[in-house]
Design an enzyme around this catalytic site. Sequence first.
Site, PDB file in Angstrom:
ATOM      1  N   LYS A 278       1.726  -2.740 -12.134  1.00  0.00           N
ATOM      2  CA  LYS A 278       1.122  -1.952 -11.050  1.00  0.00           C
ATOM      3  C   LYS A 278       0.094  -2.815 -10.322  1.00  0.00           C
ATOM      4  O   LYS A 278      -1.081  -2.846 -10.688  1.00  0.00           O
ATOM      5  CB  LYS A 278       0.467  -0.695 -11.640  1.00  0.00           C
ATOM      6  CG  LYS A 278      -0.301   0.128 -10.622  1.00  0.00           C
ATOM      7  CD  LYS A 278      -0.631   1.517 -11.125  1.00  0.00           C
ATOM      8  CE  LYS A 278      -1.483   2.257 -10.115  1.00  0.00           C
ATOM      9  NZ  LYS A 278      -1.577   3.683 -10.364  1.00  0.00           N
TER      10      LYS A 278
ATOM     11  N   GLU B  29      -1.953  -2.772 -14.929  1.00  0.00           N
ATOM     12  CA  GLU B  29      -2.542  -2.705 -13.581  1.00  0.00           C
ATOM     13  C   GLU B  29      -3.701  -3.683 -13.394  1.00  0.00           C
ATOM     14  O   GLU B  29      -4.848  -3.372 -13.715  1.00  0.00           O
ATOM     15  CB  GLU B  29      -3.040  -1.280 -13.285  1.00  0.00           C
ATOM     16  CG  GLU B  29      -3.654  -1.164 -11.885  1.00  0.00           C
ATOM     17  CD  GLU B  29      -4.157   0.230 -11.519  1.00  0.00           C
ATOM     18  OE1 GLU B  29      -4.212   1.110 -12.402  1.00  0.00           O
ATOM     19  OE2 GLU B  29      -4.506   0.417 -10.348  1.00  0.00           O
TER      20      GLU B  29
HETATM   21  P1  13P Z   1      -4.843   4.499  -5.771  1.00  0.00           P
HETATM   22  O1  13P Z   1      -3.395   4.552  -5.318  1.00  0.00           O
HETATM   23  O2  13P Z   1      -5.706   5.542  -5.140  1.00  0.00           O
HETATM   24  O3  13P Z   1      -5.393   3.113  -5.717  1.00  0.00           O
HETATM   25  O4  13P Z   1      -4.847   4.920  -7.297  1.00  0.00           O
HETATM   26  C1  13P Z   1      -3.949   4.322  -8.137  1.00  0.00           C
HETATM   27  C2  13P Z   1      -4.560   4.149  -9.464  1.00  0.00           C
HETATM   28  O5  13P Z   1      -4.054   4.644 -10.446  1.00  0.00           O
HETATM   29  C3  13P Z   1      -5.779   3.336  -9.585  1.00  0.00           C
HETATM   30  O6  13P Z   1      -6.006   3.078 -10.941  1.00  0.00           O
END
Ligand code: 13P
Length: 343
Positions: A219, A177
């Site tokens: 992500k 991510e």
């Molecule tokens: P959000 O969808 O609220 O951005 O959270 C996703 C997430 O895992 C952030 O690390």
Amino acid sequence: MGLASMTETAQALVAPGKGILAADESTPTMKKRLAAVGLESTEARRRSYREILFTAKGIDEFVSGVILFDETIRQQAIDSTPFPEVLSGQGVIPGIKVDKGTSALAGFPGELVTEGLDGLRARLAEYVTMGARFAKWRAVISIAAGRPTTTCIESNAHGLARYAALSQEAGLVPVVEPEVLMDGTHSIERCAEVTAATLRAVYEHLASHRVVLGASLLKPNMVLAGKDCPDQASAEEIAEATIAVLKQTVPAAVPGIVFLSGGQSDEEATVRLDAMNRRGPAPWELSFSFGRALQAPVLRAWAGDDANRDQAQAAFLHRAAMNGAARHGSYRPDMEQLAASRS
Ligand code: 13P
């Protein structure tokens, strides 16, 4: 897990019509979320709230996996079943957030680097024994004058690659991510440029660390104008810009892209994911790993009172179903009315 079963898990996480629930808020973040509905954050309350999410009946129709926080993976349902077992029993794959949050990047005011590599091998081994099958690490890139710097992007990409390699060594599917934040006044074009530079660096580092892309997921943020930019793009423009950046930077060997919501409203996130899937086949599944966009209505419906449990679960199921429809590009705003009939 060997490579074959990690690949299978990665594919199962992005099965058609399904996506991931990010319920891995750290204790400080959970404090903010609970405060927003007027509640104090205690361990017992965080446990009760997560139990509502994890025991919602039929959730496996739209939710493939759930990302847990360290505290949560160690907690149990009221009948003493550990949460990872509750999820597996529902046909949902348990995952775990393994980064330790961000800290200031020395020498680069305003920029952050994600920590958590020290001791990670041992922590991953423990999470495997607790039933986790995938692992998430979030890096944060912010846009402002003179930011992000190449050093910030490179440092975070290096961290993501080290964590992803360690995850696969442990048999866990990495959900990589790199989040380009939507804070600021920047244009959608600037977000596209920064997202592309970030993803390009991330995939270079993953390759140099021998991460097997077929057993990983990405992500990312959607490509959006900054939230204080007066010129906001339509869902179609966002879908087009996002897919264009991803096609330039994300290898087709990656089985799926699971967007974070990052502060978009729940309906905005759904409409934009739907717009991407309406555009027809892409090299990867286009799915979700939403935190706020799946949970905001649930928290509001629950409001700390277990008497509201059924309404809270109905709100969760509804939001998950809307995103399930967006996975097929078949969401329609009038489907939101079904919320009333579910509760
Ligand atoms: P959000 O969808 O609220 O951005 O959270 C996703 C997430 O895992 C952030 O690390």
